[in-house]
Design a protein around this motif. Sequence first.
Motif, mmCIF file in Angstrom:
data_model
loop_
_atom_site.group_PDB
_atom_site.id
_atom_site.type_symbol
_atom_site.label_atom_id
_atom_site.label_comp_id
_atom_site.label_asym_id
_atom_site.label_seq_id
_atom_site.Cartn_x
_atom_site.Cartn_y
_atom_site.Cartn_z
ATOM 1 N N LEU A 224 0.821 -1.211 0.000
ATOM 2 C CA LEU A 224 0.000 0.000 0.000
ATOM 3 C C LEU A 224 0.858 1.265 0.000
ATOM 4 C CD1 LEU A 224 -2.849 -1.084 2.446
ATOM 5 C CD2 LEU A 224 -2.980 -0.848 -0.052
ATOM 6 N N THR A 225 1.985 1.224 0.704
ATOM 7 C CA THR A 225 2.900 2.373 0.701
ATOM 8 C C THR A 225 3.418 2.617 -0.708
ATOM 9 O OG1 THR A 225 3.546 1.987 2.997
ATOM 10 C CG2 THR A 225 5.023 3.340 1.671
ATOM 11 N N ALA A 226 3.874 1.566 -1.367
ATOM 12 C CA ALA A 226 4.411 1.693 -2.721
ATOM 13 C C ALA A 226 3.346 2.189 -3.701
ATOM 14 C CB ALA A 226 4.982 0.359 -3.192
ATOM 15 N N GLU A 227 2.108 1.775 -3.491
ATOM 16 C CA GLU A 227 1.027 2.176 -4.390
ATOM 17 C C GLU A 227 0.463 3.545 -4.042
ATOM 18 O OE1 GLU A 227 -1.825 -1.017 -4.424
ATOM 19 O OE2 GLU A 227 -0.394 -2.412 -5.334
ATOM 20 N N GLY A 228 0.927 4.164 -2.956
ATOM 21 C CA GLY A 228 0.440 5.485 -2.568
ATOM 22 C C GLY A 228 -0.973 5.479 -2.019
ATOM 23 N N ARG A 229 -1.416 4.354 -1.517
ATOM 24 C CA ARG A 229 -2.782 4.213 -1.000
ATOM 25 C C ARG A 229 -2.779 4.454 0.510
ATOM 26 N NH1 ARG A 229 -4.334 -1.265 -3.981
ATOM 27 N NH2 ARG A 229 -6.151 -1.119 -2.637
ATOM 28 N N THR A 230 -2.489 5.691 0.871
ATOM 29 C CA THR A 230 -2.244 6.071 2.260
ATOM 30 C C THR A 230 -3.466 5.883 3.146
ATOM 31 O OG1 THR A 230 -0.665 7.664 1.372
ATOM 32 C CG2 THR A 230 -1.227 7.881 3.690
#
Length: 157
Positions: free
Chosen positions: A24-30
């Motif tokens: 989720l961090t890598a995908e920017g899904r904060t």
Amino acid sequence: MSAIEDVTGCRAAAQRTVAEHLRLTAEGRTEEWVGLFAPNAVLEFPFAPAGVPTKVTGRDALLAHMSNFPKTFDVQFVDLVFHDTVDPRLVVAEFRSTGTARTTGKPYEQKCISVVRTDEDARITHYLDYWNPLVAIEALTPTNVASGPGLGVTFGD
């Protein structure tokens, strides 16, 4: 269910949470990412450079702190290795980030070790994040800026 199955299941759930944190961090899904944390979770950065907090507590603060990460870095987390611990809710993870700093286009290649505690629902209660801030500073510093004492960059909140 045997005690071994219970320990194995608990360990697997905790490790899945850490792997999901990285995805989720890598995908920017904060906003989804913060849901992996218990309400009063603590995120600590023992090697944080000046201007970056060493401790962030609670979901609202975590969300605020990480909201700029997707605008700052385009990364993937690779080579994830978990090291078994006696406590199945304690995860020790070793991994690398590979990518670029969005503002400079410079490479961001980081080696990390994280020590993560989870609760009975496999939510993160304490995340101790060991990374090298000098790698981030180098990636975020424009090429035409001379290095020297006091050089710093802003990332995080």
